[in-house]
Design a protein around this motif. Structure first.
Motif, PDB file in Angstrom:
ATOM      1  N   GLN A 177       5.504  19.523 -31.374  1.00 48.93           N
ATOM      2  CA  GLN A 177       6.912  19.924 -31.334  1.00 48.93           C
ATOM      3  C   GLN A 177       7.449  20.252 -32.722  1.00 48.93           C
ATOM      4  OE1 GLN A 177       9.618  17.709 -28.817  1.00 48.93           O
ATOM      5  NE2 GLN A 177       7.916  16.744 -27.727  1.00 48.93           N
ATOM      6  N   LEU A 178       6.596  20.145 -33.734  1.00 46.03           N
ATOM      7  CA  LEU A 178       7.027  20.361 -35.112  1.00 46.03           C
ATOM      8  C   LEU A 178       7.373  21.828 -35.336  1.00 46.03           C
ATOM      9  CD1 LEU A 178       7.197  18.473 -37.633  1.00 46.03           C
ATOM     10  CD2 LEU A 178       5.019  19.458 -38.355  1.00 46.03           C
ATOM     11  N   TYR A 179       8.558  22.079 -35.886  1.00 47.86           N
ATOM     12  CA  TYR A 179       8.919  23.464 -36.216  1.00 47.86           C
ATOM     13  C   TYR A 179       9.201  23.636 -37.703  1.00 47.86           C
ATOM     14  CZ  TYR A 179      13.877  22.024 -36.164  1.00 47.86           C
ATOM     15  OH  TYR A 179      15.080  21.411 -36.422  1.00 47.86           O
ATOM     16  N   TYR A 180       9.234  22.532 -38.474  1.00 45.93           N
ATOM     17  CA  TYR A 180       9.538  22.628 -39.901  1.00 45.93           C
ATOM     18  C   TYR A 180       8.608  21.676 -40.637  1.00 45.93           C
ATOM     19  CZ  TYR A 180      12.619  23.163 -44.017  1.00 45.93           C
ATOM     20  OH  TYR A 180      13.139  23.458 -45.251  1.00 45.93           O
ATOM     21  N   GLY A 197      -3.268  25.157 -36.476  1.00 46.40           N
ATOM     22  CA  GLY A 197      -3.158  26.226 -35.488  1.00 46.40           C
ATOM     23  C   GLY A 197      -2.647  25.762 -34.142  1.00 46.40           C
ATOM     24  N   ARG A 198      -2.621  24.440 -33.916  1.00 51.40           N
ATOM     25  CA  ARG A 198      -2.115  23.913 -32.644  1.00 51.40           C
ATOM     26  C   ARG A 198      -0.594  23.753 -32.642  1.00 51.40           C
ATOM     27  NH1 ARG A 198      -6.573  19.761 -32.678  1.00 51.40           N
ATOM     28  NH2 ARG A 198      -4.966  18.139 -32.754  1.00 51.40           N
ATOM     29  N   LEU A 199       0.030  23.946 -33.792  1.00 51.66           N
ATOM     30  CA  LEU A 199       1.477  23.730 -33.897  1.00 51.66           C
ATOM     31  C   LEU A 199       2.207  24.988 -33.423  1.00 51.66           C
ATOM     32  CD1 LEU A 199       1.615  21.936 -37.373  1.00 51.66           C
ATOM     33  CD2 LEU A 199       1.299  20.948 -35.092  1.00 51.66           C
ATOM     34  N   GLN A 200       2.219  25.181 -32.135  1.00 52.24           N
ATOM     35  CA  GLN A 200       2.753  26.415 -31.575  1.00 52.24           C
ATOM     36  C   GLN A 200       4.277  26.471 -31.534  1.00 52.24           C
ATOM     37  OE1 GLN A 200       1.080  29.316 -30.690  1.00 52.24           O
ATOM     38  NE2 GLN A 200      -0.454  28.232 -31.906  1.00 52.24           N
ATOM     39  N   SER A 201       4.946  25.443 -32.071  1.00 59.50           N
ATOM     40  CA  SER A 201       6.408  25.500 -32.213  1.00 59.50           C
ATOM     41  C   SER A 201       6.805  25.762 -33.660  1.00 59.50           C
ATOM     42  CB  SER A 201       7.045  24.186 -31.743  1.00 59.50           C
ATOM     43  OG  SER A 201       6.802  23.959 -30.375  1.00 59.50           O
ATOM     44  N   LEU A 202       5.826  25.845 -34.549  1.00 59.69           N
ATOM     45  CA  LEU A 202       6.102  25.931 -35.980  1.00 59.69           C
ATOM     46  C   LEU A 202       6.769  27.256 -36.337  1.00 59.69           C
ATOM     47  CD1 LEU A 202       5.549  23.983 -38.361  1.00 59.69           C
ATOM     48  CD2 LEU A 202       3.532  25.362 -38.888  1.00 59.69           C
ATOM     49  N   THR A 203       7.866  27.172 -37.090  1.00 59.21           N
ATOM     50  CA  THR A 203       8.536  28.378 -37.581  1.00 59.21           C
ATOM     51  C   THR A 203       8.550  28.441 -39.100  1.00 59.21           C
ATOM     52  OG1 THR A 203      10.726  27.340 -37.610  1.00 59.21           O
ATOM     53  CG2 THR A 203      10.060  28.424 -35.575  1.00 59.21           C
ATOM     54  N   TYR A 204       8.256  27.316 -39.774  1.00 60.04           N
ATOM     55  CA  TYR A 204       8.392  27.265 -41.225  1.00 60.04           C
ATOM     56  C   TYR A 204       7.285  26.381 -41.785  1.00 60.04           C
ATOM     57  CZ  TYR A 204      11.127  27.356 -45.603  1.00 60.04           C
ATOM     58  OH  TYR A 204      11.570  27.566 -46.890  1.00 60.04           O
ATOM     59  N   LEU A 205       6.382  26.965 -42.589  1.00 58.90           N
ATOM     60  CA  LEU A 205       5.248  26.232 -43.143  1.00 58.90           C
ATOM     61  C   LEU A 205       5.187  26.489 -44.643  1.00 58.90           C
ATOM     62  CD1 LEU A 205       2.588  24.608 -42.891  1.00 58.90           C
ATOM     63  CD2 LEU A 205       1.427  26.779 -42.437  1.00 58.90           C
ATOM     64  N   VAL A 225       4.294  32.217 -32.822  1.00 60.06           N
ATOM     65  CA  VAL A 225       5.741  32.019 -32.721  1.00 60.06           C
ATOM     66  C   VAL A 225       6.364  31.793 -34.098  1.00 60.06           C
ATOM     67  CG1 VAL A 225       5.589  31.072 -30.406  1.00 60.06           C
ATOM     68  CG2 VAL A 225       5.522  29.525 -32.352  1.00 60.06           C
ATOM     69  N   LEU A 226       5.537  31.694 -35.139  1.00 58.84           N
ATOM     70  CA  LEU A 226       6.067  31.431 -36.474  1.00 58.84           C
ATOM     71  C   LEU A 226       6.951  32.599 -36.884  1.00 58.84           C
ATOM     72  CD1 LEU A 226       4.164  29.645 -39.259  1.00 58.84           C
ATOM     73  CD2 LEU A 226       5.846  31.380 -39.804  1.00 58.84           C
ATOM     74  N   SER A 227       8.249  32.322 -37.055  1.00 61.85           N
ATOM     75  CA  SER A 227       9.223  33.401 -37.213  1.00 61.85           C
ATOM     76  C   SER A 227       9.909  33.413 -38.566  1.00 61.85           C
ATOM     77  CB  SER A 227      10.292  33.306 -36.117  1.00 61.85           C
ATOM     78  OG  SER A 227      10.943  32.045 -36.173  1.00 61.85           O
ATOM     79  N   ASP A 228       9.544  32.489 -39.438  1.00 64.93           N
ATOM     80  CA  ASP A 228      10.230  32.459 -40.724  1.00 64.93           C
ATOM     81  C   ASP A 228       9.249  32.658 -41.876  1.00 64.93           C
ATOM     82  OD1 ASP A 228      11.659  31.623 -43.118  1.00 64.93           O
ATOM     83  OD2 ASP A 228      13.198  30.872 -41.778  1.00 64.93           O
ATOM     84  N   THR A 229       8.593  31.579 -42.324  1.00 64.12           N
ATOM     85  CA  THR A 229       7.864  31.648 -43.586  1.00 64.12           C
ATOM     86  C   THR A 229       6.526  30.942 -43.515  1.00 64.12           C
ATOM     87  OG1 THR A 229       9.934  31.729 -44.857  1.00 64.12           O
ATOM     88  CG2 THR A 229       7.963  30.990 -46.031  1.00 64.12           C
ATOM     89  N   ILE A 230       5.519  31.572 -44.119  1.00 60.61           N
ATOM     90  CA  ILE A 230       4.270  30.912 -44.496  1.00 60.61           C
ATOM     91  C   ILE A 230       4.175  31.012 -46.012  1.00 60.61           C
ATOM     92  CG2 ILE A 230       1.758  30.974 -44.408  1.00 60.61           C
ATOM     93  CD1 ILE A 230       1.876  32.033 -41.634  1.00 60.61           C
ATOM     94  N   ASP A 231       4.187  29.881 -46.677  1.00 58.91           N
ATOM     95  CA  ASP A 231       4.158  29.861 -48.140  1.00 58.91           C
ATOM     96  C   ASP A 231       3.013  28.960 -48.599  1.00 58.91           C
ATOM     97  OD1 ASP A 231       4.566  29.822 -50.847  1.00 58.91           O
ATOM     98  OD2 ASP A 231       6.670  29.191 -50.756  1.00 58.91           O
ATOM     99  N   LEU A 232       1.937  29.582 -49.077  1.00 59.37           N
ATOM    100  CA  LEU A 232       0.749  28.855 -49.548  1.00 59.37           C
ATOM    101  C   LEU A 232       0.509  29.149 -51.024  1.00 59.37           C
ATOM    102  CD1 LEU A 232      -1.581  29.671 -46.506  1.00 59.37           C
ATOM    103  CD2 LEU A 232      -0.064  27.697 -46.801  1.00 59.37           C
ATOM    104  N   ARG A 233       1.529  29.518 -51.749  1.00 57.96           N
ATOM    105  CA  ARG A 233       1.388  29.921 -53.147  1.00 57.96           C
ATOM    106  C   ARG A 233       0.864  28.798 -54.037  1.00 57.96           C
ATOM    107  NH1 ARG A 233       7.317  32.407 -54.137  1.00 57.96           N
ATOM    108  NH2 ARG A 233       7.800  30.664 -52.754  1.00 57.96           N
ATOM    109  N   PHE A 234       0.195  29.234 -55.092  1.00 55.63           N
ATOM    110  CA  PHE A 234      -0.215  28.357 -56.196  1.00 55.63           C
ATOM    111  C   PHE A 234      -1.017  27.153 -55.718  1.00 55.63           C
ATOM    112  CE2 PHE A 234       3.773  30.496 -57.443  1.00 55.63           C
ATOM    113  CZ  PHE A 234       3.225  31.360 -58.378  1.00 55.63           C
ATOM    114  N   ASN A 235      -2.108  27.467 -55.055  1.00 50.21           N
ATOM    115  CA  ASN A 235      -3.134  26.500 -54.712  1.00 50.21           C
ATOM    116  C   ASN A 235      -4.463  27.009 -55.267  1.00 50.21           C
ATOM    117  OD1 ASN A 235      -2.161  24.169 -52.866  1.00 50.21           O
ATOM    118  ND2 ASN A 235      -1.085  25.945 -52.029  1.00 50.21           N
TER     119      ASN A 235
END
Length: 781
Positions: A177-180, A197-205, A225-235
């Motif tokens: 149920q995690l979305y943030y 990949g199982r977090l099908q409610s996620l909108t912000y990562l 369903v991810l509708s906002d942001t994927i931010d994996l910078r600087f790893n």
């Protein structure tokens, strides 16, 4: 002794000292909130009926286990649902393991913004009812507990800015149920678990600024369903981007900057139709830039800097009409700069430096201003604007020159004639203007739209601009109450201080805006005066309808009123009054943004510029910083940073203005959002409690509706549960609207037209309340 006491809110004060230990005898207390320099009773846990315990934004101190006894005692509160301990900057030491023994019905645990150290208690997974876990901005160390995967109702998890290490536990994939989910600025290591990949409610990562390594799991591309942001910078991520990234059809921001990613940029990114910002810079991508990126019709920012990209800049990028920022520097790109890029009217920043580009530099659009572009390090470029000092491009073939000689023979004399005509026109204009300045009686910039008024009449009607008639001061002048002689009409006279820098421009801007607008929720202009005062100096003033109840600022913050007598007379605004004011302002902005041609951006929306008439109807005033939208959009970065229209007022200025972006209706939406949150909470965005990272938005975002409402609203309580429920329902709705208007990215903010429909839940709950109360009174009768 108050055995029936259920709710006690002591926020918004400056109380100090000790909360009486006898409070623990109030066994029926359900909600307890403090925001001051109190110390807690040791036996707080005797309040066994508590559902809400809010000690956020305080000065509590804790270092030892004994200091944390108050939290351990809360384990006796079996009905506890929400615990807020955030932003107590001296709340340190180790979070006791007893936190895992709090009520299984606990829904919110917020300890963000403190100085807590040690590990996250391993038993945190016992709190199976948690929906929101906020641990950001502390000094937590160690691993993220594996047991966190037991929190299957969790919707919001923030671990930002700690010292967490180790791997992200695969059990996080159980939080369906995690979305943030955010955990940037830690020292997390290991791979990104495929179970995400199982977090099908996620909108912000957001997992940026860690030491995560390995490839980005293919499963991430399944977050459809991810509708906002994927931010994996600087790893330290390696490998190539997942080939199925095109499945992320709803994502708006995709950031993987500053990693060690390789391979080609997948053309499937062109299927992410709503993508607005794409940052792949500082990696090792190679091959050509996919022409499919031209399919991203809504793209605003593209950053491919510092890679190993080759080939030409795709012509298809010129089809992205809304593109604002394009960064392609430090690659191996070759060929010519597509001439069609100069046709992108929204493009305000472009960096093509340190490539192998050749040929002519375009001269129009973003290329016409060297402060908005960079092309250094491309030795094969030529032409462009003179300020670039590039060598001239090779001449056209001889035959080509002959073919244009005849048109030039015609064009040159024509241009000379036009030039001379322009000079004559300027001289005539200057002569007229000179003659006009010799005219010392009152003149009006409104060209006869309003009756003219003389300086002498304004002088008499204000008793010589006597201080007794002074009703307000602004950055560019003072406002006086006056009674006009010819019709005995009470008005407000805004006299501009022309010694103040920008004052004349403010007068002209306000005249231009006011000459175009008519709306019941805008301050009505009566007339203006541009003349000479008794000392022979320039004089400029605007005359408005008088607003009997002055500014909204006076009602929200009466303690700031200079006149102590008026301070005593100010009554608290009820929730329905605040809602009506919000709707009035929204309708005014909707008119300015959507029904004016060209649209008008106010640029300085704040409570002191919202005036209330005798019926408490709100009117938006002070258009001294207003901008006509086409002017705002076309203004360059260099010009806009110096524009008076971008200054606004601290706390209300949208963040993008500070970055040099042009003014926009989204900027007004941000200012309105701050205003709405201020209406709801009674707190100014520059209140002294907002420091060290805490803002008005975050204050509202991290709390329940009844925890942030202005305590003055509770003075209207009629003692019924029905009243309380109505206020809570309405406040929740207004808080959501305020947060939707103050999103960081302008594209995410709610527009005024859409916003008008969003008031329905608020007006409905209050209208139902009013109806029920009427029925109740009728039955009593």
């Amino acid at each position: 002794m108050l055995s029936n006491l259920q709710i006690l809110f002591l926020g918004g004060n400056k109380f100090t000292g000790q909360i009486p230990a006898s409070i623990t005898n109030c066994s029926g207390l359900r909600m307890f909130a403090v925001s001051a320099k109190f110390h807690l009773p040791a036996k707080t846990g005797r309040l066994t009926s508590l559902t809400l315990f809010n000690m956020g934004v305080n000065h509590f101190e804790a270092q030892t286990a004994e200091d944390w006894n108050f939290l351990s005692s809360l384990t006796n509160c079996s009905d506890l649902q929400q615990v807020y301990l955030d932003h107590n900057y001296k709340l340190g030491g180790v979070l006791p393991s007893a936190v895992a023994n709090l009520s299984v019905g606990l829904q919110v645990l917020n300890v963000g913004g403190n100085a807590i150290s040690g590990s996250i208690p391993s038993g945190i997974g016992n709190l199976v009812g948690l929906e929101r876990l906020v641990l950001y901005e502390n000094h937590f160390t160690g691993n993220i507990p594996e047991g966190i995967g037991r929190l299957r109702r969790l919707q919001w998890l923030t671990l930002d800015e700690n010292n967490l290490s180790g791997k992200i536990p695969p059990s996080v994939g159980n939080l369906t149920q995690l979305y943030y989910l955010t955990a940037p600025y830690n020292t997390l290591r290991g791979p990104i678990p495929a179970t995400i990949g199982r977090l099908q409610s996620l909108t912000y990562l957001v997992l940026s600024n860690n030491f995560l390594h390995g490839a980005i799991p293919e499963e991430v591309a399944n977050l459809t369903v991810l509708s906002d942001t994927i931010d994996l910078r600087f790893n330290l991520l390696t490998g190539s981007l997942p080939s199925d990234l095109g499945n992320l059809k709803n994502v708006e921001n995709f950031f993987v900057s500053g990693n060690r990613l390789r391979g080609q940029i997948p053309s499937t990114l062109g299927d992410c139709k709503v993508l607005e910002y794409l940052a792949l810079d500082a990696n090792f991508f190679q091959g050509s830039i996919p022409s499919a990126l031209g399919n991203l019709a809504g793209l605003k920012g593209l950053n491919l800097t510092k890679n190993n990209l080759t080939g030409e800049i795709p012509q298809t990028l010129s089809s992205i009409d809304g593109l604002q920022e394009l960064y392609l520097s430090h690659n191996e790109l070759s060929g010519a700069i597509p001439e069609s890029l100069q046709n992108l009217s929204s493009l305000f920043s472009i960096d093509l430096s340190f490539n192998h580009l050749q040929g002519p530099v375009p001269t129009e659009g973003v290329f016409s201003n060297i402060t908005l572009m960079s092309i250094v390090g491309n030795d094969g470029l030529c032409g462009g604007s003179q300020s670039l000092h590039l060598p001239a491009c090779p001449a056209q073939p001889h035959g080509r020159r002959r073919s244009i000689s005849v048109p030039l023979a015609v064009a040159i004399p024509t241009l000379c004639f036009c030039f001379l005509s322009a000079i004559v026109s300027v001289l005539v204009y200057c002569r007229k203007k000179h003659n006009k300045t010799q005219f010392t009686s009152s003149t009006s910039p409104f060209d006869g739209q309003y009756p003219m008024i003389s300086y002498a009449e304004l002088l008499r009607s204000t008793a010589g601009f006597d201080a007794a008639n002074l009703i307000g001061r602004g950055r560019f002048g003072s406002v006086y109450k006056a009674t006009l002689e010819h019709d005995n009409r009470t008005v407000a006279v805004k006299v501009f201080d022309l010694q103040q820098s920008g004052s004349s421009r403010s007068f002209l801007a306000e005249c231009e805006a006011l000459s175009r607008i008519r709306h019941r929720n805008l301050v009505k202009i009566v007339t203006c005066c541009s003349s000479i005062d008794s000392d022979g100096a320039d004089f400029k003033a605007l005359v408005f309808d008088f607003m009997a109840n002055k500014s909204l600022d006076r009602w929200l913050h009466p303690q700031l009123e200079d006149d102590s007598r008026e301070h005593e007379e100010v009554s608290n605004l009820s929730l329905i009054q605040r809602l009506n004011i919000a709707i009035d302002v929204t309708e005014a902005l909707d008119y300015l943004h959507n029904n004016c041609d060209p649209p008008i951006v106010h640029c300085d929306l704040k409570p002191s510029n919202i005036l209330l008439d005798e019926d408490m109807v709100a009117h938006v005033g002070d258009f001294g910083l207003a901008k006509l939208l086409p002017e705002a959009i076309s203004r360059s970065f260099a010009d806009s940073t110096n524009s008076i229209g971008l200054k606004g007022s601290i706390g209300y200025v949208p963040p993008e203005y500070a970055e040099g972006n042009p003014v926009s209706v989204s900027g007004d939406a941000y200012s309105f959002g701050v205003l709405l949150l201020e209406l709801l909470t009674g707190k100014s965005p520059v209140d002294e409690i907002f420091e060290e990272g805490l803002t008005l938005r975050r204050f509202v975002e991290m709390r329940g509706a009844m925890e942030i409402v202005d305590p003055a609203l509770l003075l209207h309580d009629d003692g019924t549960i029905d009243w309380w429920n109505s206020v809570e329902e309405c406040s929740t709705s207004l808080a959501r609207i305020g947060l939707a208007c103050t999103e960081q990215a302008p594209r995410d903010r709610m527009g005024m037209g859409e916003l008008l429909h969003s008031y329905a839940p608020s007006t409905m709950c209050l209208s139902k309340r009013s109806k029920r109360r009427t029925m109740k009174m009728g039955n009593n009768t």
